[in-house]
Design a protein around this motif. Structure first.
Motif, short mmCIF file in Angstrom:
data_model
loop_
_atom_site.label_atom_id
_atom_site.label_comp_id
_atom_site.label_asym_id
_atom_site.label_seq_id
_atom_site.Cartn_x
_atom_site.Cartn_y
_atom_site.Cartn_z
N ARG A 24 -0.80 -0.85 -5.42
CA ARG A 24 -1.47 -0.17 -4.31
C ARG A 24 -0.63 1.04 -3.88
N ASN A 56 -7.49 1.19 -6.25
CA ASN A 56 -8.07 -0.06 -5.77
C ASN A 56 -7.61 -1.16 -6.70
N ASP A 57 -8.15 -1.22 -7.90
CA ASP A 57 -7.73 -2.23 -8.87
C ASP A 57 -7.57 -1.66 -10.28
N ALA A 97 -9.42 4.06 -3.89
CA ALA A 97 -9.67 3.84 -2.47
C ALA A 97 -9.61 5.15 -1.70
N ARG A 130 -10.99 6.90 1.65
CA ARG A 130 -10.26 6.59 2.89
C ARG A 130 -9.36 7.72 3.35
#
Length: 158
Positions: A24, A56-57, A97, A130
């Motif tokens: 992250r 994110n992943d 993200a 974000r």
């Protein structure tokens, strides 16, 4: 063919070569050399682009980030649009993200026309995901992308 080669590239394909990750941590690549052509006057702008995202992943290789930037830079584009496209592609095609992009270019239209300020540079900054609403994420990206300009408050120029 070379200056407009980006039309032959697909952002989704560039970012498809991602790998799963639990990380992250913000990923930033600075100083990607670009040359783009402005659709207003068909003159080039040259300089560097800094790009970053909060995974994110999934992660993508650093080379893919440079290729994504060149995909959009090697099209008829305004540098503001270049930043928007890169940041949005990271959200849409990689599932990041948050994403940000800064273009620091020397447009030939400034140095070849009008007042001709030879050293003028134009800086554009775009965010997506974000990073648009999270000031701390924007600040982290800016500190990593522009470490030498730490005293410059890009937050106010959004």
């Amino acid at each position: 063919d070379e200056l407009l080669a980006g039309y032959r590239l697909a952002p989704a394909e560039i970012l498809a070569q991602s790998m799963p990750s639990q990380s992250r941590a913000m990923v930033v690549v600075r100083g990607i050399d670009v040359a783009c052509v402005c659709p207003h006057n068909l003159l080039p702008a040259t300089g560097v682009v800094h790009v970053g995202y909060l995974p994110n992943d999934r992660l993508v290789g650093f080379g893919a980030l440079a290729k994504l930037v060149r995909c959009y830079a090697q099209r008829l584009t305004l540098q503001e649009a270049l930043c928007d496209h890169v940041a949005n592609a990271l959200i849409e095609h990689l599932g990041a993200a948050a994403a940000g992009c800064i273009a620091d270019l020397s447009p030939a239209c400034l140095s070849c026309r009008g007042e001709r300020p030879a050293q003028a540079r134009a800086v554009s900054f775009a965010t997506a995901g974000r990073m648009q609403s999270d000031a701390a994420l924007r600040a982290e990206f800016l500190a990593l992308a522009l470490p030498h300009e730490a005293g410059v408050n890009m937050e106010q120029s959004r």
